[in-house]
Design a protein around this motif. Structure first.
Motif, PDB file in Angstrom:
ATOM      1  N   ASP A   1      35.046  43.426  44.151  1.00 31.92           N
ATOM      2  CA  ASP A   1      34.180  44.353  43.422  1.00 31.92           C
ATOM      3  C   ASP A   1      32.729  44.234  43.881  1.00 31.92           C
ATOM      4  O   ASP A   1      32.012  45.233  43.966  1.00 31.92           O
ATOM      5  CB  ASP A   1      34.258  44.089  41.916  1.00 31.92           C
ATOM      6  N   LEU A   2      32.304  43.000  44.189  1.00 34.39           N
ATOM      7  CA  LEU A   2      30.920  42.785  44.615  1.00 34.39           C
ATOM      8  C   LEU A   2      30.622  43.545  45.901  1.00 34.39           C
ATOM      9  O   LEU A   2      29.548  44.138  46.057  1.00 34.39           O
ATOM     10  CB  LEU A   2      30.662  41.292  44.809  1.00 34.39           C
TER      11      LEU A   2
ATOM     12  N   SER B   1      29.340  47.817  36.680  1.00 29.91           N
ATOM     13  CA  SER B   1      29.888  49.166  36.582  1.00 29.91           C
ATOM     14  C   SER B   1      31.159  49.291  37.408  1.00 29.91           C
ATOM     15  O   SER B   1      32.169  49.826  36.934  1.00 29.91           O
ATOM     16  CB  SER B   1      28.861  50.199  37.059  1.00 29.91           C
ATOM     17  N   VAL B   2      31.107  48.776  38.633  1.00 33.35           N
ATOM     18  CA  VAL B   2      32.281  48.844  39.519  1.00 33.35           C
ATOM     19  C   VAL B   2      33.465  48.139  38.890  1.00 33.35           C
ATOM     20  O   VAL B   2      34.604  48.623  38.923  1.00 33.35           O
ATOM     21  CB  VAL B   2      31.954  48.253  40.903  1.00 33.35           C
ATOM     22  N   SER B   3      33.237  46.966  38.314  1.00 34.61           N
ATOM     23  CA  SER B   3      34.325  46.207  37.686  1.00 34.61           C
ATOM     24  C   SER B   3      34.946  46.987  36.529  1.00 34.61           C
ATOM     25  O   SER B   3      36.173  46.997  36.354  1.00 34.61           O
ATOM     26  CB  SER B   3      33.803  44.854  37.187  1.00 34.61           C
ATOM     27  N   LEU B   4      34.121  47.654  35.733  1.00 36.94           N
ATOM     28  CA  LEU B   4      34.637  48.462  34.625  1.00 36.94           C
ATOM     29  C   LEU B   4      35.500  49.609  35.157  1.00 36.94           C
ATOM     30  O   LEU B   4      36.552  49.911  34.609  1.00 36.94           O
ATOM     31  CB  LEU B   4      33.485  49.003  33.787  1.00 36.94           C
ATOM     32  N   TRP B   5      35.056  50.256  36.245  1.00 39.31           N
ATOM     33  CA  TRP B   5      35.839  51.351  36.821  1.00 39.31           C
ATOM     34  C   TRP B   5      37.155  50.835  37.381  1.00 39.31           C
ATOM     35  O   TRP B   5      38.215  51.407  37.134  1.00 39.31           O
ATOM     36  CB  TRP B   5      35.068  52.035  37.950  1.00 39.31           C
TER      37      TRP B   5
ATOM     38  N   GLN C   1      38.457  50.486  32.565  1.00 38.72           N
ATOM     39  CA  GLN C   1      37.824  50.395  31.252  1.00 38.72           C
ATOM     40  C   GLN C   1      36.777  51.482  31.032  1.00 38.72           C
ATOM     41  O   GLN C   1      36.353  51.722  29.907  1.00 38.72           O
ATOM     42  CB  GLN C   1      37.182  49.016  31.081  1.00 38.72           C
ATOM     43  N   ARG C   2      36.343  52.101  32.117  1.00 39.16           N
ATOM     44  CA  ARG C   2      35.365  53.185  32.004  1.00 39.16           C
ATOM     45  C   ARG C   2      35.597  54.158  33.151  1.00 39.16           C
ATOM     46  O   ARG C   2      35.881  53.754  34.277  1.00 39.16           O
ATOM     47  CB  ARG C   2      33.941  52.641  32.054  1.00 39.16           C
TER      48      ARG C   2
END
Length: 211
Positions: A20-21, A33-37, A41-42
């Motif tokens: 994700d990083l 934000s990337v991790s949520l996508w 989760q978002r």
């Protein structure tokens, strides 16, 4: 069972060894934000999903459906005889010129076919001469009756102007319209709704012979 786009994204990232990083760093969005996508989760905005797709080397269409979009096809070159015949028809019936966003629209009395003269180079891929493109200064034949297919170059109305853009269908109600020359990517835009709301015709061929 419907697979969420984030599952495909996560699987592709795993195959590529991308965390994700790295997606965040290369896409310009925050890691949180990337991790949520990526965890579903978002939901990201369209431009954010496009950025993730670019890092993963896939299309938004693939993320959403798991299928590759139809391959682009090259526009046919109109012969000299074709263009001369068309010009003769226009001259006989009269012309209407419209200066707009780097293109001139020359309409005949025919309701289903007319010419666009492109005075800029935004529809050329500078890195791939084999890819579908329209060189600067081309006469482009626009056909209103030819129903557009994803990957076609369309004449569309945007911000009260008519422009040529390559159409990418992202979903039934999401559309990405882009120039081909990536030096002008700031001229790309998206449309939400029915593509026919802004559709003015499909580019069916071009000629470099001008007057």
């Amino acid at each position: 069972m419907t697979i969420h786009w984030s599952e495909r994204a996560r699987q592709k990232a795993s195959e590529l060894g991308i965390r994700d990083l790295e997606i965040a760093s290369r896409s310009g969005w925050s890691k949180s934000s990337v991790s949520l996508w990526m965890n579903g989760q978002r939901e990201p905005k369209l431009e954010q999903k496009m950025a993730v797709a670019e890092v993963l080397g896939v299309s938004v269409h693939w993320l959403d459906t798991g299928e590759e979009a139809p391959e682009d096809h090259k526009l046919p070159v109109i012969t000299m005889d074709d263009i001369e015949k068309f010009w003769a028809e226009i001259e006989e019936k009269g012309r209407v010129y419209q200066e707009t966003s780097g293109i001139r629209i020359i309409e005949s009395c025919s309701a289903n076919s007319f010419l666009v003269i492109m005075d800029n180079d935004t529809m050329i891929d500078l890195t791939n001469a084999e890819k579908k493109h329209i060189p600067e200064g081309s006469s482009v034949q626009i056909d209103v009756d030819t129903m557009p297919q994803s990957g076609d170059i369309l004449l569309v109305q945007h911000n009260d102007r008519m422009v040529l853009r390559e159409w990418k269908r992202l979903s039934a109600t999401e559309h990405y319209l882009r120039v081909i020359n990536r030096l002008y990517s700031n001229l790309d835009f998206t449309h939400e709704g029915d593509i026919m709301e802004i559709f003015k015709g499909t580019a069916v061929g071009y000629s470099l012979s001008l007057r």
